[in-house]
Structure formats: structure tokens, C-alpha cells
Design a protein around this motif. Structure first.
Motif, PDB file in Angstrom:
ATOM      1  N   TYR A  23       0.822  -0.959  -0.039  1.00 56.55           N
ATOM      2  CA  TYR A  23       0.049   0.118  -0.157  1.00 56.55           C
ATOM      3  C   TYR A  23       0.953   1.344   0.106  1.00 56.55           C
ATOM      4  O   TYR A  23       0.460   2.256  -0.385  1.00 56.55           O
ATOM      5  CB  TYR A  23      -1.118   0.032   1.410  1.00 56.55           C
ATOM      6  CG  TYR A  23      -2.135   0.776   1.048  1.00 56.55           C
ATOM      7  CD1 TYR A  23      -3.109   0.765   0.328  1.00 56.55           C
ATOM      8  CD2 TYR A  23      -2.272   2.005   1.772  1.00 56.55           C
ATOM      9  CE1 TYR A  23      -4.279   1.503   0.561  1.00 56.55           C
ATOM     10  CE2 TYR A  23      -3.181   3.153   1.620  1.00 56.55           C
ATOM     11  CZ  TYR A  23      -4.344   2.890   0.777  1.00 56.55           C
ATOM     12  OH  TYR A  23      -5.154   3.427   1.000  1.00 56.55           O
ATOM     13  N   VAL A  51      -8.129   4.459   6.697  1.00 54.25           N
ATOM     14  CA  VAL A  51      -7.412   3.488   5.953  1.00 54.25           C
ATOM     15  C   VAL A  51      -5.866   3.209   6.712  1.00 54.25           C
ATOM     16  O   VAL A  51      -5.163   4.373   6.929  1.00 54.25           O
ATOM     17  CB  VAL A  51      -6.989   3.826   4.642  1.00 54.25           C
ATOM     18  CG1 VAL A  51      -6.246   2.907   3.833  1.00 54.25           C
ATOM     19  CG2 VAL A  51      -8.393   3.993   3.991  1.00 54.25           C
ATOM     20  N   ASP A  52      -5.851   2.079   7.211  1.00 58.03           N
ATOM     21  CA  ASP A  52      -4.252   1.699   7.977  1.00 58.03           C
ATOM     22  C   ASP A  52      -3.603   0.799   6.811  1.00 58.03           C
ATOM     23  O   ASP A  52      -4.099  -0.412   6.267  1.00 58.03           O
ATOM     24  CB  ASP A  52      -4.616   0.973   9.060  1.00 58.03           C
ATOM     25  CG  ASP A  52      -3.397   0.309   9.604  1.00 58.03           C
ATOM     26  OD1 ASP A  52      -2.173   0.583   9.002  1.00 58.03           O
ATOM     27  OD2 ASP A  52      -3.264  -0.043  10.786  1.00 58.03           O
ATOM     28  N   THR A  63      -1.346  -1.217   6.653  1.00 55.13           N
ATOM     29  CA  THR A  63      -0.912  -2.803   7.128  1.00 55.13           C
ATOM     30  C   THR A  63      -2.309  -3.662   6.958  1.00 55.13           C
ATOM     31  O   THR A  63      -2.062  -4.828   6.864  1.00 55.13           O
ATOM     32  CB  THR A  63      -0.715  -2.506   8.393  1.00 55.13           C
ATOM     33  OG1 THR A  63      -1.436  -2.262   9.469  1.00 55.13           O
ATOM     34  CG2 THR A  63       0.846  -1.807   8.669  1.00 55.13           C
ATOM     35  N   GLU A  64      -3.503  -2.831   6.718  1.00 52.59           N
ATOM     36  CA  GLU A  64      -4.752  -3.702   6.445  1.00 52.59           C
ATOM     37  C   GLU A  64      -4.888  -4.117   5.143  1.00 52.59           C
ATOM     38  O   GLU A  64      -5.529  -5.255   4.932  1.00 52.59           O
ATOM     39  CB  GLU A  64      -5.914  -2.647   6.677  1.00 52.59           C
ATOM     40  CG  GLU A  64      -6.110  -2.390   8.152  1.00 52.59           C
ATOM     41  CD  GLU A  64      -7.514  -1.347   8.221  1.00 52.59           C
ATOM     42  OE1 GLU A  64      -7.979  -1.564   9.237  1.00 52.59           O
ATOM     43  OE2 GLU A  64      -7.561  -0.753   7.156  1.00 52.59           O
ATOM     44  N   SER A  67      -4.274 -10.670   5.326  1.00 49.12           N
ATOM     45  CA  SER A  67      -5.670 -10.518   5.557  1.00 49.12           C
ATOM     46  C   SER A  67      -5.908  -9.299   4.686  1.00 49.12           C
ATOM     47  O   SER A  67      -7.072  -8.626   4.822  1.00 49.12           O
ATOM     48  CB  SER A  67      -5.765  -9.921   6.916  1.00 49.12           C
ATOM     49  OG  SER A  67      -4.735  -9.047   7.335  1.00 49.12           O
ATOM     50  N   GLY A  68      -5.178  -8.995   3.657  1.00 49.85           N
ATOM     51  CA  GLY A  68      -5.411  -7.856   2.690  1.00 49.85           C
ATOM     52  C   GLY A  68      -4.668  -7.850   1.366  1.00 49.85           C
ATOM     53  O   GLY A  68      -3.671  -8.695   1.606  1.00 49.85           O
ATOM     54  N   ARG A 104      -9.440  -5.552   2.172  1.00 49.92           N
ATOM     55  CA  ARG A 104      -8.936  -5.870   3.469  1.00 49.92           C
ATOM     56  C   ARG A 104      -9.961  -6.564   4.166  1.00 49.92           C
ATOM     57  O   ARG A 104     -11.195  -6.446   3.746  1.00 49.92           O
ATOM     58  CB  ARG A 104      -8.650  -4.404   4.198  1.00 49.92           C
ATOM     59  CG  ARG A 104      -9.870  -3.451   4.288  1.00 49.92           C
ATOM     60  CD  ARG A 104      -9.496  -2.143   4.841  1.00 49.92           C
ATOM     61  NE  ARG A 104     -10.674  -1.268   4.893  1.00 49.92           N
ATOM     62  CZ  ARG A 104     -10.811  -0.139   5.424  1.00 49.92           C
ATOM     63  NH1 ARG A 104      -9.596   0.335   5.843  1.00 49.92           N
ATOM     64  NH2 ARG A 104     -11.802   0.900   5.504  1.00 49.92           N
ATOM     65  N   HIS A 136     -12.789  -7.494   6.701  1.00 45.33           N
ATOM     66  CA  HIS A 136     -13.879  -6.944   7.367  1.00 45.33           C
ATOM     67  C   HIS A 136     -14.171  -7.592   8.375  1.00 45.33           C
ATOM     68  O   HIS A 136     -14.483  -7.079   9.737  1.00 45.33           O
ATOM     69  CB  HIS A 136     -15.177  -6.613   6.212  1.00 45.33           C
ATOM     70  CG  HIS A 136     -16.362  -5.901   7.058  1.00 45.33           C
ATOM     71  ND1 HIS A 136     -16.263  -4.546   7.064  1.00 45.33           N
ATOM     72  CD2 HIS A 136     -17.521  -6.329   7.510  1.00 45.33           C
ATOM     73  CE1 HIS A 136     -17.514  -4.044   7.694  1.00 45.33           C
ATOM     74  NE2 HIS A 136     -18.079  -5.417   7.936  1.00 45.33           N
TER      75      HIS A 136
END
Length: 151
Positions: A8, A36-37, A39-40, A45-46, A64, A66
Motif C-alpha cells: 500500500y 485506512v491503515d 497494514t490492513e 488479511s489484505g 482488507r 472486514h
């Protein structure tokens, strides 16, 4: 189009996110303020994807987690110079495939009333209205859609 997984924080991701945020300013009068992070959007997991034409980043999208069964899609975007070639549909299909591959059974998203092209893409791809969620759950301009993922 070549589709690559990108962090990202990758410069091509940053460029495309800046472009989509400017699109939101034009269409809605301001940026998307959804938290928005970065790392997500990191595996497992993303995930975040960038589409390239002639080594130029022109399309993006990510998902990402949920919850344990549902992934949320964010930032599906195609640069105006590359629109009309089916690139958004290709990135969407890859997002669906990779989310399903990681064990998610549903993909959800929020878009807005000022993005009729996006709404048409999602509806023609099998997305249906769902219960509003997230940052814009109470916004009258928001549209919340979801799709059950199948192989």
C-alpha cells in the motif's frame, strides 16, 4: 494489462490513490475520509493490486478483512486515459479471485451516487445492495454493495 501485487505504500499505489482522491474532490467536493491503515492491505488479511499498461500504473484496487468471512474492497480506480478498456472489470475479477482464494466468502464495498460508472460495473458484476456499514453508513450519497464469492 499486467496486474501486480503492491504494498500500500508503493509509489505507484500512492500515485493512483492521489488520483482517485482528486476524483472524489471533483465529484463530491472533498476527499474520502474513510480511515485506512496501510497494514490492513498486507497479506494474508489484505491485498492491493496495481494494473500496468506499458509499465505505467493505470489501475488499482485492494481488499482488507472486514470480518472472518468478508473482505471489503477499496480504491478500485482506473486513470481517465485508460478507461473504456475493461480494466476496472479485470481488476475487480482479480480482487474477487484473490479474496476467495484467501478464504473470504463475500466481498463488500461502499461507493457513491456520483459514481454511476462504478455502480453500473458492480451491478453488472453481480453485486447487490446490502446493509450500510463503515464510515459512510449514514450518508445519503453512499451506496453499499456486496457479492457472495464463488470459485
Amino acid at each position: 494489462m499486467r496486474i501486480e501485487i503492491r504494498d500500500y505504500t508503493h509509489p505507484d499505489v500512492a500515485k493512483l490513490i492521489d488520483e482517485v482522491q482528486q476524483e472524489y474532490v471533483i465529484r463530491y467536493g472533498g476527499f474520502d475520509e474513510t480511515p485506512v491503515d496501510p497494514t490492513e492491505f498486507a497479506p494474508p488479511s489484505g491485498l492491493f493490486l496495481v494494473g500496468y499498461l506499458d509499465d505505467v500504473a493505470v489501475a488499482s484496487g485492494g481488499w482488507r478483512a472486514h470480518d472472518t468471512a468478508t473482505a471489503e474492497m477499496k480504491r478500485l480506480y482506473v486513470n481517465p486515459t485508460a478507461r473504456g478498456r475493461g480494466l476496472a472489470r479485470a481488476v475487480l475479477a482479480e480482487l474477487e479471485r484473490t479474496a476467495h482464494e484467501r478464504g473470504f466468502r463475500r466481498l463488500i464495498l461502499e461507493t457513491g451516487s456520483e459514481q454511476p460508472e462504478a455502480i453500473a460495473l458492480y451491478l453488472s458484476s453481480g453485486y447487490q445492495d446490502i446493509t450500510p456499514f463503515g464510515f459512510y453508513a449514514d450518508s445519503p450519497r453512499a451506496r453499499h454493495l456486496g457479492k457472495i464469492l464463488t470459485p
